[in-house]
Design a protein around this motif. Sequence first.
Motif, mmCIF file in Angstrom:
data_model
loop_
_atom_site.group_PDB
_atom_site.id
_atom_site.type_symbol
_atom_site.label_atom_id
_atom_site.label_comp_id
_atom_site.label_asym_id
_atom_site.label_seq_id
_atom_site.Cartn_x
_atom_site.Cartn_y
_atom_site.Cartn_z
ATOM 1 N N ALA A 1 0.828 -1.198 0.000
ATOM 2 C CA ALA A 1 0.000 0.000 0.000
ATOM 3 C C ALA A 1 0.857 1.241 0.000
ATOM 4 N N ASP A 2 2.036 1.088 0.497
ATOM 5 C CA ASP A 2 2.870 2.284 0.483
ATOM 6 C C ASP A 2 3.391 2.573 -0.916
ATOM 7 N N VAL A 3 3.754 1.524 -1.543
ATOM 8 C CA VAL A 3 4.363 1.749 -2.876
ATOM 9 C C VAL A 3 3.344 1.675 -4.001
ATOM 10 N N VAL A 4 2.328 0.927 -3.716
ATOM 11 C CA VAL A 4 1.318 0.782 -4.778
ATOM 12 C C VAL A 4 0.521 2.053 -4.846
ATOM 13 N N ARG B 1 -4.227 0.259 -4.862
ATOM 14 C CA ARG B 1 -4.577 -0.228 -3.538
ATOM 15 C C ARG B 1 -6.069 -0.336 -3.374
ATOM 16 N N GLU B 2 -6.703 0.597 -3.917
ATOM 17 C CA GLU B 2 -8.147 0.521 -3.857
ATOM 18 C C GLU B 2 -8.670 -0.704 -4.590
ATOM 19 N N LEU B 3 -8.059 -0.969 -5.626
ATOM 20 C CA LEU B 3 -8.464 -2.169 -6.346
ATOM 21 C C LEU B 3 -8.234 -3.399 -5.484
ATOM 22 N N PHE C 1 -8.105 -7.124 -9.076
ATOM 23 C CA PHE C 1 -6.995 -6.811 -8.196
ATOM 24 C C PHE C 1 -7.503 -6.313 -6.838
ATOM 25 N N VAL C 2 -8.575 -5.610 -6.905
ATOM 26 C CA VAL C 2 -9.038 -4.979 -5.667
ATOM 27 C C VAL C 2 -9.865 -5.927 -4.839
ATOM 28 N N LEU D 1 -11.935 2.783 -6.966
ATOM 29 C CA LEU D 1 -10.839 2.250 -7.776
ATOM 30 C C LEU D 1 -9.949 3.346 -8.322
ATOM 31 N N VAL D 2 -10.586 4.377 -8.577
ATOM 32 C CA VAL D 2 -9.844 5.438 -9.253
ATOM 33 C C VAL D 2 -9.647 6.552 -8.262
#
Lengths: 225, 845
Positions: free
Chosen positions: B200-203, B208-210, B241-242, B313-314
Amino acid sequence: MMTLSPATADLIAGALGFLFTVALLSYLIGDNPLYRIALHIFIGVSVGYAALVVVYEVLIPRLVEPLRSGDMTAAALAAMPLALFLFLVLKISPKAAPLGNLSTAYLLGVGTAVAVGGALVGTLVPQVQATWLSILPGAQGGFLNNLILIAGVVCTLAYFQFWVRGRSDDGQPRRGPLMRWLAGAGQAFITVALGTAYAGMILSGIAVLSERLTGLYEWITAVIR
Amino acid sequence: MVLPTDDSNARRCDVCGESNPPDRALCRGCGAPLSAPDADLPAWLPQAGASGPAEAAALPGWLVPAAPGAPSADTPPAPAWLPQAEAAPGPPAERPSPVIDEPVVDAAPPTPDEPAQPRPEEPAAPPTIDDVIPDWLLGLEEAAPAPAASDAGPGEIPDWLAALSAAEPVKAAETEPEPEPEFEPAPEPEPEPEPEPDPADVVPDWVRELSEMAAARSKPEPPPPAADPPPVEMPDWLEEFVLPGAEADDRPEPPAAPPPDWLTGAFQDEALSDEPAKEPSPPPAEAPPAWLAGALLDEPAGETSTDEEKPPLVKSDVPEWLASASWLDEEKADDALEPAQVKPAEPEPPEPEPAPSLDWLDLIAANEEVEAQKKPAEEPLASLDLDEWLGSFDFGGDDLDLPVSDALAGEDLLGLSGDLLSGEVEDEPDAGADEATAADADEMPEWMRALRQDDAPAPAPAATPRTNGREKPPQITPDPGLLERLEGLRFSEIAGDAGAGEAGTESVGALKNVSGVIQPEIIFEGSTLTVEEPVQEMIVTEEQVRQIELVKRLLAEEAAPPAAGRKPLPVLRWIVALLMLAVAALPLLPTGDVLDTLPLPEGGPGAAAAFEVVEQAARARSTVLVAFEYEPDVAPEMQPLAEAVLAHLAEGEDTVVYAISTHATGPAMAEDVLRRAAPRGRGWKNIGYLPGRATGVNSLVLGGPAHAPSAFASDHLGQPTGLGLNSLADGGIDLIVVIASQAEDVRMWVEQAGAFTGLPVVAVVSERAAPFVQPYAASGQLAGLLGGADDAVAYREMLGGDVEHALAERVSVQMAAAGLAAALIVLGALIFGLLSLREKRGHAR
């Protein structure tokens, strides 16, 4: 049949002669119809007269009369030339032309034989014998005349010889030196001979012309009178 | 795993993983030959294997935010495939075929904003799979199930991805052989993938929402209604993914604008569809690459989730192209650049014709279905040993059971070949295809729509929810009427019975055994060609008219005779003629008396000899045969000579003369001379014409047959002569006088008569024949020779009589004319000789 008096006949003949003479002399200004007419009439009259002569002096007495005489031998003898004549006429047709070869062969054969025989016996041998002259001084007829005569004969005969010895620079056939000299001399004799003949023709023509002019003059004078 | 550099053209060494310039052939680190970059893989992916967080900057722009430690990148440009996906949303594509090398449709190009950061030197040891996968992606693996890379066929999944699947117990769902890894497994210097919070830090936030959405979906929640479309902003493939671990049935309905086949088929999970779990459908034609398909989780795309259920997601940092994707939620499409909220998916519009599916998408979709069946409650990508960025995606379960694509039976990338086969490839019910068709109708590219226009009209798309690719993508069904139309184009159909009868099967030639050959037909009948409609009008330009006139003029000039130049007047000829006329007319002139003064020429020696011979014959009462061998044209010249000789012969009292001629006109000439010179009553005969020339003379000499008519039998008039002679010998001929104008006649008589008989022959010739007869006279073959007027005058003088005045004048004229001619010849020779000499000198100068 009307007969003409000699005077009338002479008058008509004179007139015709005058006309034809003028027509023939018109050739001086170039070929023209008058000249052509006179020429054709002369030729036609000559051929016609010849035809009549052949008919009356050859065919009738030598062909017709023997056939009509009843003499078988004469008729047979007359039939042979008649047959040859017919064969000769058949040459008109391409299919029957081979039959005319017999007549042609007979005529050529006989004529050649007579001509060759006569030339040999009547000209070649006597003339060669006559050329064998002495060129020695005191010879009959003079040695100079003999020399010129012999030289003329030899050179003239050499001129008609075409023996070739090599070629010239331009590729033309070339005679030998002696033959070239002899041929040159013979050419000179030929030239003189032809010149003499031409001079004779001129003289003959002058004589004829003079006679014609004189005749025209007399006719005109006679007419005028 | 070292993130790829920003230089998308850099070539990574397969041995040490070092990035090399694209123009190098050998690796600058280990010296190994560099392989050609895989065109199918994105530029940044081959560079996977390099270690170092510094490589994060080499990621594509849209993935840069997801890179560990990478600064937030600007909104990367939308990939090329995304607008196409927006234009033609297709149905859930089939499971992609397990082909690793399938090109990624419009893989995200590296952002140009990212500077090309140099990579540190790689250790000599080849990197391992863990080295290839970035750390942040590995973090995502925990949230997502194992990718279904193993489900894909051998060779369809990247090696590193397949290795990941094999390493994780969750991943290896199928016992498919692992494909050859692209990179040799290297030791794992990289640490373990970070847990979920670390990704979550790098994504990026949106990723991350996904993931959160995927996780939410993975919870045992009732599946959302099928009619609910997924959020507009979130693509189906991202929904997985989410929402990892979500039930396949929980998959929301396909969005109103379905994504392209390759996306929908890959990321749609059966859990999103209302339909019961289906068999693993072949991967969609437009499915993401296999490498990505393995990482995809069987997570619903969240189509059926509502806004509340689905995490947004967005986010603000969502790429514009992704946020504006029409296959996302429509509401989110309108707010492309704004933090899009996950909206409930709208009812799926009528699906158009199924789009051609991509194999890898089908694979992913099939995998999702399997995952949906198993529906593990694991966090998405939790068990995946993927990079963090990839781990945040919910690929629909740990084990993606990607069924074998039916496309192996003959289906191509677009799934078209399967349609052309005779039903060998048994496709799934068309419901899925119809759904895919309807879903992708709006997202389908133009070119894809054109392919489908010829097909049969797509059935009314059923109002089925999107399956996010879990369902088997619709197959392209051939237009039933297409075959009929093709049959109608056959020659036999066009020609009908006549064509069928005429165009039979050829039996000879190159077209042997070929049916439908068009037979040559007779264009015209008859033996002549006729023009039915003659040309009514001919258009001729001015230039053509000029050319025609020119040709006509040239032809006329060629046909025309050359213009004869005007001939010059023969002045010289006229002068000579006048002179000769004047000379010839001298006797008529008043000055004609001058001729009398001219001496008469003396005769030649032959004249004297001739005179002697004739004199002797006349005294002896000889019979003389006189041959008149001249024509009327020379009569004026020959008659004086002939008259002179005949007059001399007439002096003899009993001399008999027989005139004969081998010329037809000779008898006429003879008659004229005989009439003047012959004495009357002397029985001189004119024998007439002797035919045959030399032969006649020879026969005259030899004589004919006894019964054959003789030459002497008749005269010139045909009257019998009564001579009874048959030959010359019979006639007692004593002398032969040949009066000839030509030398040939004399020679003939000499050769035929004189040589064989020995008779003397006297020749009376003209001036022009005299030179040619002289040899015979010189040789003795002629007894005498008279030639020309000169000899005539001389002969007359020898006779003792007076020379006729006319004859004298004639001779004088001849002499004068001869003199004039000689003078003219000499003068002409001199003049022309000098002129030619002067001309030669002029040329020489």
